[in-house]
Design a protein around this motif. Structure first.
Motif, PDB file in Angstrom:
ATOM      1  N   LEU A 326       0.843  -1.199   0.000  1.00 40.49           N
ATOM      2  CA  LEU A 326       0.000   0.000   0.000  1.00 40.49           C
ATOM      3  C   LEU A 326       0.876   1.247   0.000  1.00 40.49           C
ATOM      4  CD1 LEU A 326      -2.727  -1.085   2.593  1.00 40.49           C
ATOM      5  CD2 LEU A 326      -2.809  -1.265   0.099  1.00 40.49           C
ATOM      6  N   SER A 327       0.365   2.313  -0.706  1.00 40.53           N
ATOM      7  CA  SER A 327       1.084   3.598  -0.749  1.00 40.53           C
ATOM      8  C   SER A 327       0.072   4.713  -0.969  1.00 40.53           C
ATOM      9  CB  SER A 327       2.147   3.590  -1.856  1.00 40.53           C
ATOM     10  OG  SER A 327       1.539   3.390  -3.116  1.00 40.53           O
ATOM     11  N   ILE A 328       0.463   5.969  -0.682  1.00 41.59           N
ATOM     12  CA  ILE A 328      -0.394   7.149  -0.873  1.00 41.59           C
ATOM     13  C   ILE A 328      -0.334   7.519  -2.353  1.00 41.59           C
ATOM     14  CG2 ILE A 328      -0.833   9.525  -0.200  1.00 41.59           C
ATOM     15  CD1 ILE A 328      -1.302   7.490   2.012  1.00 41.59           C
ATOM     16  N   GLN A 329      -1.522   7.444  -3.022  1.00 43.49           N
ATOM     17  CA  GLN A 329      -1.599   7.714  -4.450  1.00 43.49           C
ATOM     18  C   GLN A 329      -2.613   8.841  -4.696  1.00 43.49           C
ATOM     19  OE1 GLN A 329       0.323   6.321  -6.593  1.00 43.49           O
ATOM     20  NE2 GLN A 329       1.152   4.570  -5.421  1.00 43.49           N
ATOM     21  N   PRO A 330      -2.236   9.888  -5.511  1.00 44.90           N
ATOM     22  CA  PRO A 330      -3.214  10.947  -5.837  1.00 44.90           C
ATOM     23  C   PRO A 330      -4.168  10.464  -6.924  1.00 44.90           C
ATOM     24  CG  PRO A 330      -1.124  11.410  -6.887  1.00 44.90           C
ATOM     25  CD  PRO A 330      -0.902  10.189  -6.063  1.00 44.90           C
ATOM     26  N   CYS A 331      -5.372  11.115  -6.940  1.00 46.17           N
ATOM     27  CA  CYS A 331      -6.340  10.775  -7.981  1.00 46.17           C
ATOM     28  C   CYS A 331      -5.926  11.433  -9.291  1.00 46.17           C
ATOM     29  CB  CYS A 331      -7.736  11.207  -7.562  1.00 46.17           C
ATOM     30  SG  CYS A 331      -7.911  12.992  -7.400  1.00 46.17           S
ATOM     31  N   LEU A 332      -6.714  11.241 -10.365  1.00 44.35           N
ATOM     32  CA  LEU A 332      -6.362  11.769 -11.679  1.00 44.35           C
ATOM     33  C   LEU A 332      -6.369  13.297 -11.710  1.00 44.35           C
ATOM     34  CD1 LEU A 332      -8.260   9.272 -14.020  1.00 44.35           C
ATOM     35  CD2 LEU A 332      -5.838   9.287 -13.413  1.00 44.35           C
ATOM     36  N   CYS A 333      -7.340  13.890 -10.983  1.00 41.15           N
ATOM     37  CA  CYS A 333      -7.393  15.352 -11.003  1.00 41.15           C
ATOM     38  C   CYS A 333      -6.440  15.983  -9.998  1.00 41.15           C
ATOM     39  CB  CYS A 333      -8.816  15.842 -10.750  1.00 41.15           C
ATOM     40  SG  CYS A 333      -9.453  15.422  -9.103  1.00 41.15           S
ATOM     41  N   GLY A 334      -5.905  15.210  -9.035  1.00 42.14           N
ATOM     42  CA  GLY A 334      -4.924  15.708  -8.081  1.00 42.14           C
ATOM     43  C   GLY A 334      -5.500  16.397  -6.880  1.00 42.14           C
ATOM     44  N   HIS A 335      -6.810  16.426  -6.699  1.00 47.13           N
ATOM     45  CA  HIS A 335      -7.397  17.101  -5.544  1.00 47.13           C
ATOM     46  C   HIS A 335      -7.400  16.216  -4.308  1.00 47.13           C
ATOM     47  CE1 HIS A 335      -8.851  19.869  -8.658  1.00 47.13           C
ATOM     48  NE2 HIS A 335      -9.075  20.765  -7.677  1.00 47.13           N
TER      49      HIS A 335
END
Length: 858
Positions: A326-335
């Motif tokens: 597991l890791s911290i991943q941003p969404c496609l829009c970055g919000h």
């Protein structure tokens, strides 16, 4: 749609071409013809040579194994003798089994286990199931009547043309499969309509596993497909050609099956190859080709799909699993950010984008996305609602209506909208037209948008051929029957669970357990095959209760037929004598009653059926000692015949004369009873009627001339003729004088007083008078004889007895030796002359031979 209907899987069809069988006079069932069981199951007897050869061991591996596997060592796999796995070609055991057959079965089982044990060195369940299936099919093929056709539920014999499925390897009669395929292909167009499936082929399905085949089998082939019409051979597995299988192994490894032609799937490849482990780290090691994949036990350490972490699993086959870290991943829009699996970094949140377009009025309504937003969808060149008039307006204004007729096609597809240009969808078509119903039988005026269905119900039969359609306004494409079939299957126990269908039902899929008589051993067979399946062999003792008076049966193994007759001794006591009956038990004996007499030919003759009845004990045959009437002998007679008897010997009792005995055969006494041994019986013997038979002196051959009398007989006075000692003169002497004389007196009476005519061993005549016994010692012979030296030149006279004892010898002198030497020299000279003459003759012959060859014209 059922995926098993997809064509492309082709059957091997072990039954192609029948011209050769027709030429040989054998029965051939052409494709599609109904199967006549009387012809199908007609057995052909093997020839005398085949019967004599049954039992020969056949090698299941070819002798060219090393050449076929490029120099690899040949496994020592031997196929068991067919004679030890039921060598009777097609005869079924109807219940009688001997210990020899059991021993042969055990030996055959050991040979089969030894043949296939090389393939069970791995724990791979799939390969183990394939090997076990092949072993089971070979065993069933070698046993007469052990394989059952699932279509007709009859045994598949050695002489029947066979076809087996490539998917499930189930064997069927060729004629049964041909009829099944014909019925399936004829009924398929009714199930798959050409209207809905115009390019659909018409395959047929395997009766057991539903595997699809585009064409029916036409010819009979062996299991490997190399030989057409294989002939039955008691030395080979039934329906095999005896050649190398040579089929491509599955999974494909580049090698081919090296077993002899066999039923079932090919076992895994046994060739030894150098193979690496799954991860490739360990040193290659030799392994069987069929099990070349192996794990070294080390950690895999291959990079995962995320490109950051390594696989921490033990060396494994196939691709590594996805990364589970597991890791911290941003969404496609970055919000937004979220903790997610490392293997799937791309994700969308549920936030609407909301960025303004270039028009500055509208905003982007797309869910979280990457990259720049698209242009405003309401900007640019647009048209009125009906699409006839173009206009260019800002995105804040809606295009106006043009006032013309809409004329858009309505949903009916035949008419257009007659309203003015308008926004929104057009209304439904309201024009009234004459419409025909779907089945085309009735016509009515109705709105175009409304469907018209009449109330006439379809009376056509559905594809099942049993139920009518009963659907309103049917156009002929009647749907498949939705009622359960419910027909009784060939097993006569279960009913078809499928929906109602055309043609014959598939074989019953249920399994039935066939147990031995005691229930300890069991096997599972297809339902309906239990009638033709022999119960499994059981090593337990038979537990059937006895039907005779014995408390238990003789120990024997469990069997499916009736127990053999009890062979224990009866041991019941006879009422008359008290002895025990030694015969085998006869409480349950199969007896055929006598056929009743018939009054005339009009009466029906019914053969009596054998019945099991208890038979009485036979008469006692225990040997009992019994003496004869005259007490001469004691004989051993059966108890039932133990009565006094006449032995046939003379009576032997003394007559009143006191000299003779009774010569009548053994007889009873005066009172007709046998007296006790300590009492003398009363004789009823006849009086003596013979003359005096008392013996004379030893040497007197004459009888007494007086009648039978007591006391001694008078002296014999008869004159007899006797030869003298030298056998040349007959002497007349009184019998009593000669018999009563002493040895010396007898010798003088028998001498004729003449010279003895006999010769001594030396050859001279005896000089003594007629005498008894041998002649005097030859050492006393005084006759004069001549002797010579060894060369016989010198001679001398001497007494005979001295010459016989070697006391007189005569040696050669010097003159004799000189004469001998001269003779020896003369002999040698003559021998040399003879050899010289032979040599000269040979030279002359050789010369003449060469001259003849030179003078012969060529």
């Amino acid at each position: 749609m059922n995926e098993s209907l997809v064509p492309g899987i082709r059957g091997r069809g072990r039954g192609r071409g029948q011209s050769q069988r027709r030429a040989a006079g054998e029965h051939v069932v052409p494709f599609g013809q109904a199967c006549d069981r009387r012809e199908l199951f007609k057995e052909t007897q093997p020839s005398e040579g085949q019967q004599a050869a049954a039992g020969k061991t056949a090698s299941i591996y070819s002798h060219s194994y090393s050449e076929a596997v490029l120099g690899q060592p040949k496994p020592s796999l031997q196929c068991p003798p067919l004679s030890s796995v039921k060598p009777d070609l097609e005869a079924q055991n109807d219940g009688e089994s001997s210990s020899d057959d059991d021993l042969d079965d055990e030996k055959g089982q050991q040979l089969f286990d030894f043949t296939f044990k090389q393939y069970f060195h791995t724990k791979d369940s799939v390969d183990g199931e394939d090997v076990e299936r092949t072993r089971h099919l070979v065993l069933e093929m070698c046993e007469g009547g052990a394989v059952t056709c699932l279509i007709c539920l009859a045994s598949v014999r050695r002489v029947h043309p066979l076809w087996s499925c490539e998917s499930c390897f189930a064997p069927f009669h060729l004629s049964c499969v041909q009829k099944w395929a014909r019925d399936s292909m004829e009924l398929m167009p009714t199930v798959l309509s050409q209207k809905h499936f115009p390019n659909r082929t018409q395959p047929w399905l395997c009766p057991k596993c539903r595997a699809s085949y585009p064409e029916p089998p036409l010819r009979y082939h062996c299991f490997c497909g190399q030989v057409e019409e294989p002939k039955p051979d008691p030395w080979l597995t039934p329906h095999s050609c005896g050649q190398i299988c040579n089929r491509t192994l599955k999974p494909s490894c580049g090698h081919r099956c090296l077993l002899l032609c066999h039923p079932g799937p090919c076992p895994p490849c046994p060739v030894t190859v150098q193979s690496r482990c799954h991860c490739g780290k360990a040193t290659p090691m030799p392994r069987r080709c069929g099990h070349r994949a192996w794990s070294c036990g080390a950690v895999c350490e291959h990079k995962l799909n995320c490109g950051q972490h390594s696989c921490d699993k033990t060396c494994h086959p196939g691709e590594c699993l996805t990364c589970v870290n597991l890791s911290i991943q941003p969404c496609l829009c970055g919000h937004n950010q979220k903790q997610r699996p490392c293997a799937s970094p791309s994700w969308q949140c549920q936030r609407v984008c909301g960025k303004q377009f270039s028009c500055g009025v509208h905003t982007c309504q797309m869910i979280c996305h990457s990259g720049a937003c698209l242009s405003c969808p309401t900007s640019g060149l647009r048209t009125c609602p009906c699409g006839k008039t173009p206009c260019e307006l800002p995105c804040t204004e809606e295009p106006p209506t043009c006032g013309d007729t809409c004329a858009k096609p309505l949903a009916c597809g035949q008419h257009r909208c007659n309203q003015r240009c308008h926004r929104g969808p057009c209304e439904t078509c309201r024009q009234v037209v004459d419409k025909s119903c779907r089945c085309g039988r009735h016509t009515r005026s109705t709105q175009c948008s409304r469907p018209y269905l009449c109330d006439t119900r379809c009376i056509q039969l559905r594809p099942c051929g049993r139920h009518t359609c009963r659907r309103k306004c049917c156009i002929g494409d009647c749907p498949p029957c939705d009622q359960p079939c419910g027909r009784l299957l060939q097993c006569k126990t279960h009913r078809c669970p499928s929906l109602c269908h055309p043609g014959r039902c598939y074989p019953c899929v249920e399994e039935v357990t066939v147990r031995c008589a005691c229930g300890f051993s069991s096997i599972n067979v297809s339902c309906g095959c239990e009638r033709n399946t022999r119960p499994p062999r059981c090593n337990q003792l038979c537990s059937s209760p006895p039907i005779c008076h014995h408390p238990k049966r003789a120990p024997h193994r469990c069997h499916p037929w009736k127990c053999p007759p009890c062979q224990l001794p009866c041991n019941r006591m006879h009422k008359d004598c008290g002895h025990l009956c030694p015969d085998p038990c006869h409480d349950a004996v199969l007896v055929t009653p006598a056929q009743p007499a018939i009054s005339g030919p009009w009466e029906k003759i019914e053969l009596p059926r054998p019945k099991i009845q208890a038979q009485p004990c036979s008469p006692c045959k225990v040997p009992v000692p019994v003496s004869c009437l005259g007490k001469h002998e004691v004989s051993t007679l059966p108890c039932q015949e133990s009565r006094p008897y006449s032995c046939g010997r003379p009576c032997g009792k003394f007559l009143p004369c006191g000299n003779h005995t009774c010569q009548e055969p053994c007889h009873a006494f005066a009172d007709g009873r046998t007296p006790p041994d300590d009492q003398r019986p009363i004789s009823i013997c006849p009086p003596c009627e013979v003359g005096c038979l008392r013996p004379r002196l030893e040497g007197c051959p004459h009888q007494c001339t007086l009648p039978c009398h007591p006391g001694p007989c008078p002296t014999c006075c008869q004159i007899i003729k006797v030869a003298c000692h030298c056998k040349l003169t007959l002497l007349h002497l009184c019998c009593s004088k000669l018999v009563s004389a002493s040895e010396e007196k007898r010798a003088s009476l028998l001498s004729c007083s003449n010279r003895c005519p006999l010769e001594l061993p030396c050859g001279h005549r005896c000089k003594a008078t007629c005498h008894a016994g041998p002649c005097p010692d030859p050492e006393t012979c005084l006759h004069r004889v001549k002797i010579r030296c060894s060369c016989r030149r010198l001679k001398k006279e001497a007494a005979c007895w001295r010459v016989q004892q070697g006391l007189v010898l005569l040696d050669c002198d010097s003159e004799c030796r000189d004469i001998s030497n001269k003779a020896e020299k003369q002999r040698k000279l003559e021998e040399q002359d003879r050899l010289e003459a032979e040599r000269c003759k040979m030279q002359v012959d050789v010369y003449h031979g060469h001259f003849t060859i030179l003078c012969t014209p060529t």
